[in-house]
Design an enzyme around this catalytic site. Structure first.
Site: not given
Length: 459
Positions: A64, A219, A280, A331
């Site tokens: 990211h 989610r 992850h 990450d």
């Protein structure tokens, strides 16, 4: 990427799992390796010397880019013990700061930051990055004139920094199970997976770029939208990534909403498989591990972020034994050092199990190179130094204060278990010498570029 043929002479090179001395690597004008000649102690005329151990270019399978602006800043709160009665610092408190930074990004500021971040990656020996990209729209959710302005900024930034990119355009539609996006997340959402697919279909791959897909998490993508995203990736023969079970809270919410773990939910909706990489995979049941391994779903471990955010230690060894190929990512960019990610995966497992030797240096190097590139859709072309492969190379010093001493035949062990990003001497991408003797050749004054881009975001 290379416009002219180039010949490199590697003091040592990693060939077929062995450290081989005096290797000539000839690169054709198409940026691919034309010849590999071991046992060549004399430097060919016009060749460029790569002193140290030359390995296939490192792959950063999960990034990211804008999180680089959080380095140091998010540590200030985490380093102090919370007052009595206050909640401890956690992933969720870190996320609040991250959303604030995400809210300030524009296409121009994101380009400036990403260009500097990708230059930092090149200096760390990374030749390809997987950018898990979900900041798509303007604050509040309004569309830019070019709906892919943010993604195009990242693609352009990688090209200017001299590294390859797989843009993992991410579907992000909800703030939780049955919940609309909150104010921070409006700029992440396309509204529906169909609208996401329409937008991402306008992005194009090229010699420096692959376009892939990502499901942010179970989610963030409602269950009835999962098949659209995975179907798009299947139709494009593109890689598909997904954040999986990073937090126990997400697992608990998924079980409450659907009666299944996130892994089971993804399996039941056709998301898992060899083209998919779970990122992850920290909090898994034995059944989850079997589902991932038996489907040959890859897993990207990000140990420096997982420990920085107090996520936990994922079952990497069990996943590998079950059949999941492993890759590595930086990450959140607490540090950008794929050698450290590889080392941390083994050392964290040692702490967890109190036994040593879960992976050899060669296996960890494969996770950092060939398997990382495969996870990003570059598999057959990269991750090896042989004729026909893309000439993506990383040279690691064997004579620094960290690496001096061991015999050269143990170069892989030295690189994985002692070297850091500071030991990367050269980075070659498509035959182009992007980092020479530790200095970036395309982006001047990388530290200043980082500082300026980050200062602009923080006002």
């Amino acid at each position: 990427m290379s416009l002219t043929a180039q010949t490199y002479w590697a003091e040592y090179a990693w060939l077929d799992g062995q450290v081989v001395p005096d290797v000539v690597i000839v690169v054709a004008t198409d940026g691919r390796i034309k010849a590999v000649r071991p046992g060549s102690p004399l430097h060919p005329a016009g060749s460029v010397t790569l002193r140290g151990l030359t390995v296939p270019g490192l792959a950063n399978a999960h990034s990211h880019a804008f999180h680089r602006a959080l380095r140091g800043i998010v540590q200030a709160g985490a380093s102090a013990r919370p007052p009595d009665g206050a909640a401890p610092d956690s992933f969720w408190t870190w996320r609040k700061v991250m959303y604030e930074v995400a809210g300030r990004l524009t296409p121009d500021s994101y380009f400036d930051l990403a260009r500097a971040v990708y230059a930092e990656m090149a200096m760390a020996g990374i030749t390809c990055v997987g950018e898990f990209h979900y900041v798509h729209h303007a604050p509040g959710g309004g569309r830019y004139a070019d709906p892919n302005a943010m993604g195009e900024a990242l693609i352009a930034a990688a090209a200017e920094a001299g590294i390859r990119i797989t843009l993992l355009d991410t579907c992000y539609l909800s703030s939780g199970f049955g919940k609309e996006p909150d104010q921070h997340q409006l700029r992440f959402s396309d509204g529906t997976a169909d609208a996401w697919a329409e937008r991402v279909s306008a992005l194009k791959s090229d010699g420096n770029t692959r376009v892939g897909a990502a499901i942010h998490s179970v989610r963030a993508v409602p269950v009835d939208q999962l098949a659209t995203v995975s179907g798009w990736a299947e139709g494009q023969a593109a890689p598909l990534h997904v954040h999986l079970s990073e937090q126990t809270a997400e697992n608990d919410a998924c079980v409450e909403a659907h009666g299944f773990t996130p892994t089971r939910l993804l399996a039941d909706h056709g998301v898992l498989g060899p083209r998919t990489t779970a990122v992850h995979a920290t909090h898994l049941t034995p059944g989850d591990i079997r589902l991932l391994g038996h489907s040959a779903t890859g897993v990207c471990m990000c140990p420096t972020t997982e420990r920085d955010l107090a996520d936990g230690i994922g079952p990497a060894a069990q996943l590998s034994q079950a059949g999941s190929p492993l890759s590595l990512g930086s990450d959140s960019h607490a540090v950008i050092d794929i050698l450290e990610e590889a080392r941390a995966m083994e050392l964290d497992e040692r702490l967890h199990t109190r036994t040593r030797g879960h992976w050899t240096a060669a296996q960890l190097l494969r996770a950092a190179t060939a398997d990382g590139h495969a996870a990003l859709g570059w598999g057959a072309d990269t991750g090896r130094i042989e004729v026909g492969a893309l000439a993506d190379l990383t040279t690691i010093a064997l004579d620094s204060v960290r690496t001096a001493g061991p015999p050269a035949r143990l170069g892989a062990e030295t690189a994985i278990f002692a070297a850091t990003n500071a030991d990367v001497r050269h980075t070659v991408v498509g035959g182009r010498h992007v980092v020479r003797d530790g200095a970036h050749q395309l982006v001047p004054r990388v530290p200043e570029a980082l500082a300026g881009a980050i200062a602009a975001l923080h006002g």
